[in-house]
Design a protein around this motif. Structure first.
Motif, mmCIF file in Angstrom:
data_model
loop_
_atom_site.group_PDB
_atom_site.id
_atom_site.type_symbol
_atom_site.label_atom_id
_atom_site.label_comp_id
_atom_site.label_asym_id
_atom_site.label_seq_id
_atom_site.Cartn_x
_atom_site.Cartn_y
_atom_site.Cartn_z
ATOM 1 N N SER B 106 0.808 -1.215 0.000
ATOM 2 C CA SER B 106 0.000 0.000 0.000
ATOM 3 C C SER B 106 0.847 1.273 0.000
ATOM 4 C CB SER B 106 -0.914 0.019 1.223
ATOM 5 O OG SER B 106 -0.155 0.251 2.381
ATOM 6 N N VAL B 107 2.202 1.129 0.046
ATOM 7 C CA VAL B 107 3.025 2.334 0.229
ATOM 8 C C VAL B 107 2.830 3.358 -0.883
ATOM 9 C CG1 VAL B 107 4.814 1.402 1.726
ATOM 10 C CG2 VAL B 107 4.962 1.022 -0.726
ATOM 11 N N GLY B 108 2.604 2.894 -2.115
ATOM 12 C CA GLY B 108 2.434 3.827 -3.227
ATOM 13 C C GLY B 108 1.220 4.700 -3.043
ATOM 14 N N SER B 109 0.052 4.055 -2.912
ATOM 15 C CA SER B 109 -1.162 4.861 -2.813
ATOM 16 C C SER B 109 -1.213 5.601 -1.482
ATOM 17 C CB SER B 109 -2.415 4.005 -3.021
ATOM 18 O OG SER B 109 -2.375 2.862 -2.245
ATOM 19 N N LEU B 110 -0.572 5.034 -0.444
ATOM 20 C CA LEU B 110 -0.502 5.760 0.819
ATOM 21 C C LEU B 110 0.298 7.054 0.651
ATOM 22 C CD1 LEU B 110 -0.763 6.208 3.856
ATOM 23 C CD2 LEU B 110 1.148 4.650 4.197
ATOM 24 N N SER B 111 1.394 6.976 -0.131
ATOM 25 C CA SER B 111 2.201 8.188 -0.318
ATOM 26 C C SER B 111 1.386 9.250 -1.045
ATOM 27 C CB SER B 111 3.476 7.863 -1.084
ATOM 28 O OG SER B 111 3.202 7.656 -2.455
ATOM 29 N N GLY B 112 0.578 8.823 -2.027
ATOM 30 C CA GLY B 112 -0.281 9.773 -2.725
ATOM 31 C C GLY B 112 -1.316 10.380 -1.799
ATOM 32 N N PHE B 113 -1.932 9.524 -0.987
ATOM 33 C CA PHE B 113 -2.961 9.971 -0.046
ATOM 34 C C PHE B 113 -2.374 10.992 0.934
ATOM 35 C CE2 PHE B 113 -5.386 8.556 3.949
ATOM 36 C CZ PHE B 113 -6.336 9.547 3.796
ATOM 37 N N VAL B 315 7.679 -1.473 13.183
ATOM 38 C CA VAL B 315 8.152 -1.535 11.805
ATOM 39 C C VAL B 315 7.070 -1.067 10.830
ATOM 40 C CG1 VAL B 315 8.734 -3.124 9.949
ATOM 41 C CG2 VAL B 315 9.974 -3.226 12.096
ATOM 42 N N PHE B 316 5.823 -1.488 11.054
ATOM 43 C CA PHE B 316 4.762 -1.040 10.145
ATOM 44 C C PHE B 316 4.537 0.462 10.267
ATOM 45 C CE2 PHE B 316 3.452 -5.532 9.727
ATOM 46 C CZ PHE B 316 3.389 -5.561 8.345
ATOM 47 N N VAL B 317 4.617 0.995 11.488
ATOM 48 C CA VAL B 317 4.468 2.443 11.662
ATOM 49 C C VAL B 317 5.582 3.173 10.908
ATOM 50 C CG1 VAL B 317 4.633 4.318 13.334
ATOM 51 C CG2 VAL B 317 3.221 2.332 13.847
ATOM 52 N N LEU B 318 6.823 2.680 11.059
ATOM 53 C CA LEU B 318 7.945 3.328 10.375
ATOM 54 C C LEU B 318 7.783 3.257 8.867
ATOM 55 C CD1 LEU B 318 11.133 2.396 12.384
ATOM 56 C CD2 LEU B 318 10.261 4.665 11.851
ATOM 57 N N CYS B 319 7.392 2.085 8.365
ATOM 58 C CA CYS B 319 7.256 1.913 6.917
ATOM 59 C C CYS B 319 6.224 2.877 6.363
ATOM 60 C CB CYS B 319 6.872 0.467 6.597
ATOM 61 S SG CYS B 319 6.545 0.209 4.849
ATOM 62 N N SER B 320 5.056 2.936 7.006
ATOM 63 C CA SER B 320 4.008 3.820 6.501
ATOM 64 C C SER B 320 4.401 5.289 6.652
ATOM 65 C CB SER B 320 2.692 3.548 7.237
ATOM 66 O OG SER B 320 2.267 2.238 6.965
ATOM 67 N N SER B 321 5.087 5.632 7.748
ATOM 68 C CA SER B 321 5.517 7.023 7.924
ATOM 69 C C SER B 321 6.521 7.408 6.843
ATOM 70 C CB SER B 321 6.155 7.213 9.305
ATOM 71 O OG SER B 321 5.266 6.807 10.301
ATOM 72 N N LEU B 322 7.462 6.491 6.557
ATOM 73 C CA LEU B 322 8.434 6.777 5.502
ATOM 74 C C LEU B 322 7.738 6.888 4.150
ATOM 75 C CD1 LEU B 322 11.389 4.503 6.632
ATOM 76 C CD2 LEU B 322 11.447 6.985 6.403
ATOM 77 N N ALA B 323 6.721 6.050 3.931
ATOM 78 C CA ALA B 323 5.971 6.140 2.672
ATOM 79 C C ALA B 323 5.313 7.502 2.557
ATOM 80 C CB ALA B 323 4.927 5.027 2.603
ATOM 81 N N ALA B 324 4.715 7.969 3.674
ATOM 82 C CA ALA B 324 4.075 9.283 3.658
ATOM 83 C C ALA B 324 5.111 10.370 3.375
ATOM 84 C CB ALA B 324 3.385 9.538 4.995
ATOM 85 N N LEU B 325 6.270 10.277 4.051
ATOM 86 C CA LEU B 325 7.323 11.274 3.838
ATOM 87 C C LEU B 325 7.797 11.251 2.383
ATOM 88 C CD1 LEU B 325 9.232 13.373 5.045
ATOM 89 C CD2 LEU B 325 10.805 11.514 5.609
ATOM 90 N N GLY B 326 7.942 10.049 1.836
ATOM 91 C CA GLY B 326 8.324 9.928 0.428
ATOM 92 C C GLY B 326 7.305 10.599 -0.473
ATOM 93 N N GLY B 327 6.028 10.411 -0.169
ATOM 94 C CA GLY B 327 4.964 11.043 -0.949
ATOM 95 C C GLY B 327 5.059 12.557 -0.888
ATOM 96 N N LEU B 328 5.321 13.077 0.322
ATOM 97 C CA LEU B 328 5.445 14.530 0.476
ATOM 98 C C LEU B 328 6.604 15.064 -0.359
ATOM 99 C CD1 LEU B 328 4.914 14.939 4.337
ATOM 100 C CD2 LEU B 328 3.231 15.088 2.498
ATOM 101 N N MET B 329 7.724 14.328 -0.330
ATOM 102 C CA MET B 329 8.895 14.771 -1.094
ATOM 103 C C MET B 329 8.614 14.698 -2.599
ATOM 104 S SD MET B 329 11.069 15.928 0.834
ATOM 105 C CE MET B 329 10.458 16.228 2.469
#
Lengths: 269, 423
Positions: B106-113, B315-329
């Protein structure tokens, strides 16, 4: 000799003592009024057929199961073992049959898994490595490097690491579940040496095994379980393999009892 | 020192032997030949480390440079770094999840969201950028927490709940954007200034690069002196010196080359900091050790008293947080958020990067640097094919082939490890 020994120490101060332990799973009475004592510097073998209740007893001692009835005393004080972690804290270390090692981690990491030495937040690798060598040397163990993954070690070496790990928390009692089951001849001998070294260090050792030869080689006392009850207890000097087998299987028509009854018959005539 | 072919005998003769070299069978690394033979032995045993991906990268660079010399121009390398960094940040989270033997689709669409949430907070509601970014990352962290609890409390496989997340967050992205479709983030906002137009000043970049090499050397030497004090053997002395020298030389050259153009992009610097910090945390802290333990043998980890559930959740919290940060960048680099944000196979690129970089899909193996190496490979291929005007259809196929090759190398080296007893 054996009787003299028994008189000298009628009740040795046991480090771990179980009395009247009963455990029931639904309709199955797994353990009924089982007692077991281990003294410091003593190796007690726990033997029994499949389904005799060995595993259940092991799991009760290491805190995985809670007994329905009965007491567990450690150094004379009654304790309740709430879980594996608490068992470790109390000084009961368990070496599981499957060893529970992480193949991808090195020897040091496995030895201190869950109880790593650390300074503030960082691992103290040097202290752990020094301690690892001390532990391995105290067992006269041969490990090529403490920095290679466990996957690169032989079965006997893995067993060594698992036993060394049980010593990390400075335990009083070490519980070994089938330590030689998967090992070759030479490796089995090495593990038996380790067991003797644990005894020399003054630890109480409980050895669960199917292998009569191993049991007779290292144990001081042999405790036989059958159908969830204490079936017999031997000093190792007194016990013959036939007697052990008889106690384990409960069969009265085995070679030993056949001979006994023949002798008795002769005497009466 | 390097002339000593074997150092087995001297340990016995010269006074008290070091604690870890008292047995003649012990492996030592005290001379050049010992280090070299150890390295060869490791390769034979299937411990390839980063070697395949580095060789791959050299091949890629050579081929594209031969066809189109502009590929290795300063300008292009800066662009590669700038566009690779956001996906790299997402891929870093994937490495963590892979270490546990889990997956997060879900990291892709999570980053978009997350970037859409940020855009709405900043552009539509006029809040400061930092508030918007905090909101976006909070969304990611919350979702990660939810994922972690799903995995540990209910026992849903991560493949399934993250697949559900992939669909759900895409819907959430559309919902948050409403009927606008695209939100443009003003070029004056600090996020766009940082990510799109921001570069590390030349002087500062040299200073930082030298500091990195010095820190590496300092840590190595400190460790050596501590080991010597504790009576443990050290590896061949020139090894850390050579490594530090190569590190410093390579980084200074790269910095010089990039500074011919615009220099190191800020986003890439951020990505590097995240990778280095993650690597240190994984290798040097109890939490990191526990992540590897859970990924290697969950039952063993549980029995040795490790709080397995807590490891999963963090680990899941970190992964999703990094995905969100990646989306922001990514939003910062592109300057806008649209319905396409994070939906064009981004999660697959991030996962592919982690695997190509050397993180095992089976758990317990990999480093934080896998994300960096993998994303450089993928972005280079993408950029190179773009430069020589290859159709996007071919680009997808090539990326697929590279991923397959990486997994094949992983599988073959796994086999070699098994047969040489390295698991």
């Amino acid at each position: 000799m054996s009787s003299a020994l028994a008189h000298e120490t009628p009740v040795r101060d046991s480090v771990l003592s179980l009395t009247g332990v009963t455990k029931r799973f639904g309709a199955v009475q797994a353990l009924t009024d089982v007692h077991l004592d281990v003294a410091p510097g003593e190796v007690v073998a726990l033997v029994g057929d499949n389904g005799a209740g060995k595993s259940t007893l092991v799991k009760i001692i290491c805190g995985v199961y809670q007994p329905d009835q009965g007491q567990i005393s450690l150094d004379g004080a009654q304790v309740s073992v709430g879980g594996p972690r608490q068992a470790q804290h109390l000084g009961i270390a368990t070496v599981f049959q499957d060893l529970a090692l992480c193949d991808n981690l090195d020897v040091v990491a496995n030895l201190f898994l869950g109880q790593e030495h650390h300074r503030s937040y960082l691992l103290n690798e040097i202290q752990m490595e020094t301690e690892a060598w001390r532990l391995l040397r105290s067992l006269s163990a041969k490990i090529p490097s403490v920095r290679i993954p466990i996957a690169g070690l032989s079965g006997g070496q893995r067993q060594t690491v698992a036993i060394a790990r049980s010593l990390v928390g400075k335990p009083k009692v070490v519980l070994l579940d089938e330590p030689t089951a998967a090992l070759g001849v030479a490796q089995t001998a090495e593990v038996l040496n380790l067991v003797e070294r644990l005894r020399e260090q003054g630890l109480g050792v409980i050895l669960v095994s199917h292998n009569m030869a191993d049991v007779q080689a290292v144990a001081d006392r042999i405790c036989v379980l059958r159908l969830g009850r204490n079936a017999a207890e031997f000093r190792v000097e007194d016990a013959t393999t036939e007697q052990l087998v008889a106690a384990i299987t409960g069969a009265s028509d085995n070679v030993v009892s056949a001979r006994m009854s023949r002798k008795d018959g002769d005497g009466n005539v | 020192m390097s002339e000593t072919p074997t150092t087995e005998a001297p340990a016995e003769q010269s006074g008290p032997a070091l604690a870890d070299l008292q047995d003649e069978r012990l492996i030592n690394q005290q001379s050049f030949s010992a280090v070299a033979s150890q390295f060869v032995h490791r390769l034979r045993g299937g411990e390839l480390g980063s070697l395949p991906v580095i060789i791959g990268l050299i091949i890629i660079c050579t081929v594209f440079y031969a066809i189109e010399p502009r590929f290795l121009s300063s300008f292009n390398l800066v662009s590669i770094a700038r566009f690779a960094a956001p996906t790299g940040i997402i891929s870093l989270g994937i490495v963590l999840v892979l270490l546990l033997g889990e997956i997060d689709l879900s990291v892709g669409s999570l980053s978009g969201f997350a970037s859409a949430v940020m855009a709405v907070v900043v552009v539509d509601n006029g809040q400061p950028v930092l508030v918007g970014m905090a909101a976006g990352i909070a969304v990611g962290a919350t979702i990660g927490l939810f994922f972690g609890l799903l995995r540990t409390r209910i026992g849903v496989p991560s493949f399934v709940f993250s697949l559900a997340g992939l669909l759900a967050f895409q819907g959430a992205l559309f919902y948050v954007l409403g009927d606008k479709g695209t939100i443009t983030i003003p070029a004056s906002s600090s996020l766009v200034q940082f990510a799109k137009f921001g570069y590390v000043p030349a002087g500062l970049s040299y200073l930082l690069v030298l500091l990195i090499a010095a820190a590496y050397l300092g840590a190595e030497l400190l460790n050596r002196s501590r080991r010597a004090k504790a009576g443990l053997a050290n590896s061949w002395l020139p090894l850390p010196l050579v490594k530090a020298g190569l590190l410093a030389g390579g980084l200074v050259f790269l910095t010089y080359y990039l500074n011919v153009d615009r220099g190191w992009p800020n986003v890439w610097a951020l990505f590097t900091v995240l990778v280095v910090v993650t690597d240190l945390v994984l290798r040097k802290t109890r939490w990191g050790r526990h992540v590897f333990a859970v990924g290697g043998n969950e039952e063993a980890a549980r029995r040795s008293g490790i709080k397995v559930d807590r490891t999963y959740v963090t680990v899941f919290v970190l992964c999703s947080s990094l995905a969100a940060l990646g989306g922001l960048m990514a939003a910062g680099v592109l300057g806008s958020v649209s319905q396409n944000s994070g939906t064009t196979g981004l999660e697959l690129t991030a996962i592919a990067a982690a695997v190509i970089g050397g993180a095992s899909l089976f758990g317990g193996r990999g480093t934080a640097y896998a994300a960096m190496l993998g994303i450089i490979v993928l972005q280079s291929i993408d950029s190179g094919l773009n430069q020589i005007n290859v159709d996007s259809s071919v680009r997808f196929m090539t990326t697929g082939a590279v991923l397959l090759l990486a997994v094949m190398i992983d599988s073959v080296s796994r086999k070699a490890r098994t047969s040489s007893g390295r698991g």
